[in-house]
Design a protein around this motif. Sequence first.
Motif, PDB file in Angstrom:
ATOM      1  N   PRO A 101      -3.713 -17.383   3.305  1.00 23.46           N
ATOM      2  CA  PRO A 101      -3.677 -16.996   1.890  1.00 23.46           C
ATOM      3  C   PRO A 101      -2.666 -17.555   1.057  1.00 23.46           C
ATOM      4  N   THR A 102      -3.060 -17.489  -0.061  1.00 26.83           N
ATOM      5  CA  THR A 102      -2.255 -17.998  -1.270  1.00 26.83           C
ATOM      6  C   THR A 102      -0.918 -17.162  -1.317  1.00 26.83           C
ATOM      7  N   PHE A 103      -0.876 -15.876  -1.165  1.00 26.57           N
ATOM      8  CA  PHE A 103       0.201 -14.841  -1.431  1.00 26.57           C
ATOM      9  C   PHE A 103       0.782 -14.490   0.175  1.00 26.57           C
ATOM     10  N   ASN A 104       1.978 -14.229   0.318  1.00 27.56           N
ATOM     11  CA  ASN A 104       2.799 -13.712   1.272  1.00 27.56           C
ATOM     12  C   ASN A 104       2.178 -12.460   1.688  1.00 27.56           C
ATOM     13  N   PRO A 105       1.620 -11.997   2.750  1.00 26.70           N
ATOM     14  CA  PRO A 105       1.029 -10.420   3.063  1.00 26.70           C
ATOM     15  C   PRO A 105       2.405  -9.790   3.250  1.00 26.70           C
ATOM     16  N   ILE A 106       3.438 -10.416   3.746  1.00 29.68           N
ATOM     17  CA  ILE A 106       4.665  -9.227   3.734  1.00 29.68           C
ATOM     18  C   ILE A 106       5.357  -9.146   2.327  1.00 29.68           C
ATOM     19  N   ASP A 107       5.476  -9.973   1.661  1.00 31.35           N
ATOM     20  CA  ASP A 107       5.884  -9.767   0.041  1.00 31.35           C
ATOM     21  C   ASP A 107       4.969  -8.717  -0.405  1.00 31.35           C
ATOM     22  N   LYS A 108       3.665  -8.627  -0.344  1.00 33.79           N
ATOM     23  CA  LYS A 108       2.735  -7.747  -0.998  1.00 33.79           C
ATOM     24  C   LYS A 108       3.157  -6.530  -0.568  1.00 33.79           C
ATOM     25  N   LEU A 109       3.310  -6.256   1.089  1.00 34.53           N
ATOM     26  CA  LEU A 109       3.469  -5.041   1.525  1.00 34.53           C
ATOM     27  C   LEU A 109       4.934  -4.315   1.053  1.00 34.53           C
ATOM     28  N   VAL A 110       5.825  -5.278   0.609  1.00 29.33           N
ATOM     29  CA  VAL A 110       7.151  -4.860   0.373  1.00 29.33           C
ATOM     30  C   VAL A 110       6.950  -4.263  -1.146  1.00 29.33           C
ATOM     31  N   THR A 111       6.243  -5.106  -1.963  1.00 27.84           N
ATOM     32  CA  THR A 111       5.905  -4.709  -3.316  1.00 27.84           C
ATOM     33  C   THR A 111       5.045  -3.186  -3.429  1.00 27.84           C
ATOM     34  N   LEU A 112       4.167  -3.005  -2.554  1.00 25.40           N
ATOM     35  CA  LEU A 112       3.333  -1.837  -2.516  1.00 25.40           C
ATOM     36  C   LEU A 112       4.314  -0.668  -2.196  1.00 25.40           C
ATOM     37  N   HIS A 113       5.054  -0.983  -1.183  1.00 22.80           N
ATOM     38  CA  HIS A 113       5.991   0.263  -0.712  1.00 22.80           C
ATOM     39  C   HIS A 113       6.930   0.442  -1.772  1.00 22.80           C
ATOM     40  N   GLU A 114       7.521  -0.609  -2.601  1.00 19.18           N
ATOM     41  CA  GLU A 114       8.600  -0.233  -3.608  1.00 19.18           C
ATOM     42  C   GLU A 114       7.864   0.486  -4.891  1.00 19.18           C
ATOM     43  N   GLU A 115       6.512   0.192  -5.047  1.00 17.76           N
ATOM     44  CA  GLU A 115       5.794   0.960  -6.081  1.00 17.76           C
ATOM     45  C   GLU A 115       5.541   2.523  -5.340  1.00 17.76           C
ATOM     46  N   LYS A 116       5.313   2.514  -4.219  1.00 14.53           N
ATOM     47  CA  LYS A 116       5.005   3.778  -3.867  1.00 14.53           C
ATOM     48  C   LYS A 116       6.288   4.735  -3.902  1.00 14.53           C
ATOM     49  N   ILE A 117       7.440   4.171  -3.514  1.00 15.56           N
ATOM     50  CA  ILE A 117       8.666   4.904  -3.828  1.00 15.56           C
ATOM     51  C   ILE A 117       9.092   5.101  -5.317  1.00 15.56           C
ATOM     52  N   ALA A 118       8.612   4.498  -5.969  1.00 14.86           N
ATOM     53  CA  ALA A 118       8.999   4.567  -7.596  1.00 14.86           C
ATOM     54  C   ALA A 118       7.957   5.794  -8.098  1.00 14.86           C
ATOM     55  N   LEU A 119       6.747   5.627  -7.404  1.00 10.78           N
ATOM     56  CA  LEU A 119       5.804   6.971  -7.844  1.00 10.78           C
ATOM     57  C   LEU A 119       6.352   8.062  -7.494  1.00 10.78           C
ATOM     58  N   TYR A 120       6.945   8.315  -6.150  1.00  9.32           N
ATOM     59  CA  TYR A 120       7.306   9.546  -5.549  1.00  9.32           C
ATOM     60  C   TYR A 120       8.628  10.081  -6.449  1.00  9.32           C
ATOM     61  N   GLU A 121       9.492   8.969  -6.990  1.00 12.90           N
ATOM     62  CA  GLU A 121      10.744   9.285  -7.695  1.00 12.90           C
ATOM     63  C   GLU A 121      10.319   9.811  -8.932  1.00 12.90           C
TER      64      GLU A 121
END
Length: 141
Positions: A101-121
């Motif tokens: 893949p052209t994107f790093n799946p780990i980076d994508k997971l971290v980004t999604l996790h950070e977005e989820k935390i921001a939404l909860y906040e």
Amino acid sequence: MIHNDMPHKKIHQGRNIKRFREMLGIKQEALAFELGDDWNQKKISLLEQKETVEANILAQVAKILKVPVEAFENFDEEQAVNIIANTFDNGSILNGINYNPTFNPIDKLVTLHEEKIALYERMLKEKDEMMARLEKLLERK
């Protein structure tokens, strides 16, 4: 002829086909499909049990898996690792499909996790603001 002190080990070509197919993450059904209408999963399974495989079939399988015929004929752990590494390095696997893949799946997971935390906040902040408004409304009564 070079004399080797190592005992000659019998090469099991069918098992070697299976090893390379599995290392490349290709299912028996996919290999059967690539080989043509006469092939199915069961026939691939039988092929992989054969000690010696017909040269024309070995050549077809080698072409599909993008692995040299010699790899099936002279399987050697070190050689196999090098071939697989080279296959993945140039990204040419089964009809040019690129599984890198052209994107790093780990980076994508971290980004999604950070977005989820921001939404909860944001949700917690809104809940706190709503509770404060409700408390003020209750105090007025």
